[in-house]
Scaffold this motif. Structure first.
Motif, mmCIF file in Angstrom:
data_model
loop_
_atom_site.group_PDB
_atom_site.id
_atom_site.type_symbol
_atom_site.label_atom_id
_atom_site.label_comp_id
_atom_site.label_asym_id
_atom_site.label_seq_id
_atom_site.Cartn_x
_atom_site.Cartn_y
_atom_site.Cartn_z
ATOM 1 N N ASN A 42 14.083 9.734 -47.097
ATOM 2 C CA ASN A 42 15.361 9.365 -46.498
ATOM 3 C C ASN A 42 15.272 9.488 -44.982
ATOM 4 O O ASN A 42 14.928 10.541 -44.451
ATOM 5 N N ALA A 43 15.603 8.408 -44.282
ATOM 6 C CA ALA A 43 15.554 8.424 -42.819
ATOM 7 C C ALA A 43 16.801 9.021 -42.198
ATOM 8 O O ALA A 43 16.812 9.331 -41.003
ATOM 9 N N LEU A 44 17.863 9.190 -42.977
ATOM 10 C CA LEU A 44 19.152 9.591 -42.414
ATOM 11 C C LEU A 44 19.430 11.059 -42.721
ATOM 12 O O LEU A 44 20.344 11.407 -43.476
ATOM 13 N N VAL A 45 18.608 11.906 -42.134
ATOM 14 C CA VAL A 45 18.737 13.345 -42.345
ATOM 15 C C VAL A 45 18.665 14.049 -40.996
ATOM 16 O O VAL A 45 18.279 13.463 -39.980
ATOM 17 N N GLU A 46 19.052 15.305 -41.001
ATOM 18 C CA GLU A 46 18.915 16.143 -39.823
ATOM 19 C C GLU A 46 18.427 17.520 -40.236
ATOM 20 O O GLU A 46 18.514 17.905 -41.410
ATOM 21 N N MET A 47 17.912 18.239 -39.291
ATOM 22 C CA MET A 47 17.412 19.585 -39.556
ATOM 23 C C MET A 47 18.548 20.587 -39.394
ATOM 24 O O MET A 47 19.323 20.524 -38.426
ATOM 25 N N THR A 48 18.643 21.509 -40.311
ATOM 26 C CA THR A 48 19.620 22.584 -40.198
ATOM 27 C C THR A 48 19.035 23.716 -39.363
ATOM 28 O O THR A 48 17.840 23.739 -39.037
ATOM 29 N N SER A 49 19.874 24.660 -39.030
ATOM 30 C CA SER A 49 19.397 25.810 -38.251
ATOM 31 C C SER A 49 18.377 26.629 -39.040
ATOM 32 O O SER A 49 17.573 27.361 -38.463
ATOM 33 N N GLY A 70 16.032 25.256 -40.713
ATOM 34 C CA GLY A 70 14.787 24.514 -40.750
ATOM 35 C C GLY A 70 14.630 23.594 -41.940
ATOM 36 O O GLY A 70 13.539 23.054 -42.172
ATOM 37 N N SER A 71 15.685 23.400 -42.702
ATOM 38 C CA SER A 71 15.639 22.475 -43.841
ATOM 39 C C SER A 71 16.370 21.171 -43.490
ATOM 40 O O SER A 71 17.178 21.115 -42.559
ATOM 41 N N GLU A 72 16.067 20.128 -44.251
ATOM 42 C CA GLU A 72 16.706 18.830 -44.027
ATOM 43 C C GLU A 72 17.976 18.693 -44.868
ATOM 44 O O GLU A 72 18.044 19.197 -45.994
ATOM 45 N N ARG A 73 18.953 18.009 -44.293
ATOM 46 C CA ARG A 73 20.156 17.674 -45.047
ATOM 47 C C ARG A 73 20.628 16.295 -44.598
ATOM 48 O O ARG A 73 20.323 15.845 -43.485
ATOM 49 N N PRO A 74 21.324 15.565 -45.481
ATOM 50 C CA PRO A 74 21.841 14.256 -45.089
ATOM 51 C C PRO A 74 22.778 14.381 -43.889
ATOM 52 O O PRO A 74 23.497 15.381 -43.741
ATOM 53 N N LEU A 75 22.756 13.387 -43.036
ATOM 54 C CA LEU A 75 23.655 13.390 -41.881
ATOM 55 C C LEU A 75 25.105 13.458 -42.357
ATOM 56 O O LEU A 75 25.509 12.723 -43.250
ATOM 57 N N PRO A 76 25.923 14.343 -41.790
ATOM 58 C CA PRO A 76 27.333 14.420 -42.194
ATOM 59 C C PRO A 76 28.104 13.192 -41.696
ATOM 60 O O PRO A 76 27.710 12.540 -40.720
#
Length: 934
Positions: free
Chosen positions: A799-806, A808-814
């Motif tokens: 998935n290209a539409l993710v961001e890193m959390t504080s 260090g894990s990936e989550r979908p962009l809110p």
């Protein structure tokens, strides 16, 4: 005495015949065996059709067959008015259409016609067949208008022509038969229908009204936009928001910026009449405005398309079913406010109550029309006249983009400390500006008087374009909705550009200018959030849908007035241009890969046993014959079939004196399977319709067929539409109508003939069989969320539409950062690849929170994944709403990946969306042939 006897006898005889005629019309109870609204009772369409024919015996009615349905039933409209009005029906229809089109009338003439004419009101029911109140209220309304003799009804009949139209006969037959199959009334349920209640579109039949693919839509559209053009149309639906009885007009913002203001305020007036009627009858629970999700932004619905034609389009969504239910307790709906002035309290709710509410709402609408008949007729003329004037002069449509441009200019000057730049006033606690607030008018003039930003005076659809047949389909969609189209009878020049005879022109100086703009121009949806920095407010349906973009039609926008050798085509007359077949001594014939109708011709050739090849590099010196164009060796059979295709499909078939140089690949038909599910999938239904229209033979398969294995022995390619393949880690997909989540029916609840359709695609049973199919040389096409299959197969994409959390894990962009509801975006692609043959290097795609991929760095170099389409820049939005669209840059929208001897095609965008996205159909069609070197 004798000379007085005969007239007296004739008079008594006439009275007697009239009485007998009236008495011969049965009540619903006498015909159906139950009252409309009785618990646990529904009428089938077969019964309803018979009743309509009995009502036709009344001198207050005229029964009109408006066309056949997709399943071959007659679709009826009952015209109800006074006997005197019915005798002059043609005249009232003429006045109604003349006022709506507003052509060649002065205000004085319009007022005279308004005084002479009768208001025309459309009331329909049954479009969404499981919304049974709508169907049943139509029957009861017809009976009451035919039988009642009270002063209000007689006044309505005198002043109004009422068009009562059944919107979905096939659906009523299915739903009512399904419900009534249970002999014990208390056990009757509407849920778990085995298939869609409209043969192909299901619930999406209410998303078909600007393109009108379905026969029912065409039948309805002709009456609404060509034959009658009523001033008011009322579209009955379900369900009301929880804790209310119904949602109705007026509706929440945003409304579309191309509307005539009188249409919006007309909705306000009718909404007031409706809620006042209910309140006066002590019927609580009407909610409006922000009390519901319904808006007037979208085009394409039965009600919403009328808004773009200056009609007062009304929608109500009411609770109620033949099986009694409860009004639930929703505490925040109990306090009266502007949305819900008279709240309903929790209680048991019966079908008859919903029917009674519906009759009250119909009578409120009809009473308003009777009291304001001349005003309604004049106002639709005024709106049409305004539209003609706007299309005949320089005019700028206001929109969020224009307002943002004004603010940006002002902010830029503030930063530069430009002299004479006033700072905007700060609103007070009520959101109001103090006297003298605002910014200098020069910023308005810079944007709203910029000649380059004017609305077009018209559009030219040149006959010289890659897929003229699809352009004709686009124009025919406009014609079906009552738009005036003109044809060039000779070559002409506009703005320095030459156009050939046979090109088409759509000018904006016509009454339905809002619809013209909406089909050609991009939608500019506002950035609509619950609060600053908060989550977005979801549009009721799509945010952007520009049909010219979806269909890939090449259009020239003309900002100045223009004319030429143009012939105005009669309203409602569809275009049927002929193609051509080059004759003479030839080695073979070529068909362009750019034209969708080429695939119909090719499928007909293959069915007849004619050899067909594709030309991988195209034909040198003939740019219209791009990569992937088709070559058919000359033969008598080929010539006969191609002559027919050229004539009927608007195709230009080119003869070649010599066989094309270079390698050719032979085309063979594939054994095509299309996934569907119990209850029916709307996306699958649309693709099934497409396959039939383009003559692709296919077979519908279900989860049980897949789980049974041996797929490669039966099929060459399997197509999975959106919502077929579950997310990796999920147990299955949503089932039921349209693929939306619903309770999985128990096998014993379902008749035996439908049980093979039960089941869902699962990771443990279905995915291994699909992997075997691919490894054995089968191909799979996935669309939308079904591209999840790539993750199940462990392909090197993510998935290209993710961001890193504080952490260090990936989550979908809110959604606060990235949100793209149904809109049109532009992608780039490599049209030299076999999967994309016939496509331009940039194309518009329909994107609805669609998957976007990031490919592992070395996957392309190793041949593990081949990108087919991608987002090359940070601003791909073409029409609609794309918050945070910059996140899309460099994301992959579509790819192909080899899996064993087979191939997986993954298309994130909705390439077959509602059978509207003609511009991307080829991305499916190209994958439905087997190609090999001869």
């Amino acid at each position: 005495m004798r000379k007085h006897f005969l007239p007296g006898v004739l008079f008594l005889l006439l009275i007697s015949l009239t009485t007998v005629r009236a008495q011969s019309i049965p009540s619903p109870k006498e015909h159906f065996g139950f009252n409309i609204g009785d618990d646990y009772q529904l009428a089938t369409y077969t019964q309803t059709e018979a009743y309509f024919k009995k009502l036709a015996a009344s001198d207050r009615t005229k029964l009109v067959d408006i066309g056949m349905t997709e399943e071959g039933r007659h679709q009826y409209m009952i015209i109800v008015s006074s006997p005197e009005n019915l005798k002059k029906l043609d005249r009232y229809k003429e006045i109604s259409t003349k006022m709506a089109r507003a052509e060649g009338l002065t205000d004085e003439q319009a007022r005279a016609l308004a005084a002479e004419g009768k208001a025309v009101v459309w009331i329909d029911g049954g479009l969404h067949a499981t919304e049974t109140v709508g169907t049943m209220q139509l029957i009861e309304t017809a009976w009451q208008l035919v039988s009642r003799k009270d002063p209000e009804t007689l006044r309505i009949l005198d002043k109004v022509v009422i068009l009562l139209t059944h919107a979905n006969p096939d659906g009523q037959e299915l739903v009512s038969s399904w419900y009534m199959r249970e002999p014990k009334p208390e056990k009757r349920l509407l849920e778990n229908l085995p298939r869609l209640y409209q043969k192909y579109a299901g619930h999406d039949n209410n998303r078909d009204f600007f393109i009108m693919n379905m026969k029912e839509s065409q039948n309805i559209g002709r009456q609404l936009f060509v034959e009658w053009i009523p001033q008011i149309m009322y579209n009955h639906h379900q369900r009301g928001p929880a804790g209310s009885v119904l949602a109705g007009p007026p509706y929440r913002d945003p409304f579309n910026y191309v509307f005539e203001p009188l249409m919006i305020t007309g909705i306000d007036a009718l909404g007031a009449a409706m809620v006042n009627r209910l309140n006066s009858e002590n019927k609580p629970g009407f909610t409006r405005l922000g009390g519901s999700v319904f808006s007037t932004w979208y085009n394409g619905g039965l009600r919403t398309t009328t808004h773009f034609h200056n009609m007062i389009g009304l929608l109500t969504e009411i609770i109620g079913n033949p099986t009694p239910e409860d009004v639930p307790l929703v505490p925040n709906r109990l306090i009266p406010n502007g949305n819900t002035p008279f709240p309903v309290t929790p209680q048991k709710w019966y079908f008859k109550q919903s029917i009674d509410y519906s009759i009250s709402l119909n009578y409120a609408t009809l009473d308003y029309a009777a009291r304001h008949s001349d005003q309604l007729l004049y106002n639709i003329y005024r709106m049409g006249k305004n539209a003609i004037e706007h299309g005949s002069s320089d005019y700028w449509t206001l929109s969020p983009k224009r307002v943002d441009a004004i603010n940006q200019l002002h902010q830029d000057d503030l930063k530069k400390n430009t002299p004479g730049t006033a700072r905007a006033a700060t609103p007070d606690q009520y959101g109001l500006l103090t006297r003298g607030g605002g910014i200098p008018v020069k910023y308005f003039d810079a944007v709203l008087k910029d000649p380059a930003l004017r609305d077009p005076r018209g559009y030219i659809v040149s006959a010289h374009q890659p897929d003229f047949a699809t352009a004709v389909k686009f124009l025919n969609a406009l014609i079906k909705t009552g738009i005036q189209v003109q044809e060039a009878t000779a070559d002409f020049t506009v703005a320095g550009k030459k156009y050939p005879a046979g090109s088409y022109i759509v000018k904006t100086d016509q009454a339905f200018r809002p619809h013209v703009l909406d089909m050609f121009e991009p939608q500019d949806h506002p950035n609509d959030f619950q609060y600053p920095g908060g989550p977005p407010v979801r549009p009721y349906d799509a945010a952007g849908w520009t049909l010219a973009y979806q269909m890939g039609v090449k259009v020239d926008r003309v900002l100045d007035g223009f004319d030429g050798p143009f012939r105005k085509l009669p309203y409602g007359e569809l275009l049927t241009p002929k193609g051509r077949l080059e004759t003479g001594t030839v080695a073979g014939y070529t068909l362009s890969s750019r034209a969708n109708n080429t695939f119909i011709a090719v499928n007909d050739l293959l069915k007849a046993g004619v050899e067909v090849y594709r030309i991988p590099t195209g034909v040198s010196g003939k740019p219209e014959l791009a990569a992937g164009s088709f070559f058919v060796p000359a033969s008598a059979k080929a010539k006969t079939l191609l002559e027919k295709s050229a004539r009927e499909l608007s195709l230009d078939v080119t003869g070649l004196a010599k066989r094309p140089t270079g390698a050719l690949v032979k085309v063979s038909p594939m054994r095509i399977a299309l996934w569907d599910t119990y209850g029916g999938s709307m996306p699958s239904g649309w693709v099934r319709w497409l396959m039939e229209q383009y003559h692709f033979p296919m077979q519908v398969i279900y989860a049980q067929d897949i789980d049974a294995g041996d797929l490669r022995k039966k099929y060459d390619v399997i197509v999975f539409v959106t919502r077929a393949i579950p997310a990796a880690g999920a147990s299955g997909t949503g089932g039921g109508e349209g693929g939306f989540a619903s309770r999985e029916p128990k096998t014993e609840e379902i008749p035996s003939e439908f049980r093979p359709w039960l089941g869902k695609i699962t990771a443990d049973k279905s995915i291994p069989q699909l992997k075997k199919f691919l490894e054995a040389g089968g191909n799979i096409v996935t669309i939308g969320s079904s591209t999840n299959l790539a993750y199940h197969l462990g392909l090197p994409v993510k998935n290209a539409l993710v961001e890193m959390t504080s952490a260090g894990s990936e989550r979908p962009l809110p959604n606060e950062k990235y949100y793209i509801p149904g809109s049109i975006l532009q992608v780039s692609l490599d049209s030299t690849q076999q999967a994309t043959w016939g496509m331009p290097q940039q194309t518009d795609v329909y994107f609805d929170a669609s998957p976007v991929f990031k490919i592992a760095p070395d996957a392309v170099a190793k041949g593990l994944v081949k990108p087919l389409a991608w987002f090359p820049n940070p601003k791909p939005l073409r029409s609609g709403w794309a918050w945070g669209q910059a996140y899309l840059q460099d994301g992959v929208a579509a790819f192909m990946a080899p899996v064993g001897a087979g191939k997986l095609y993954a298309f994130g965008p909705e390439i077959t969306f509602r059978a509207q996205a003609h511009g991307t159909f080829k991305l499916l069609f190209n994958q439905l042939y087997s190609t090999s070197m001869p």
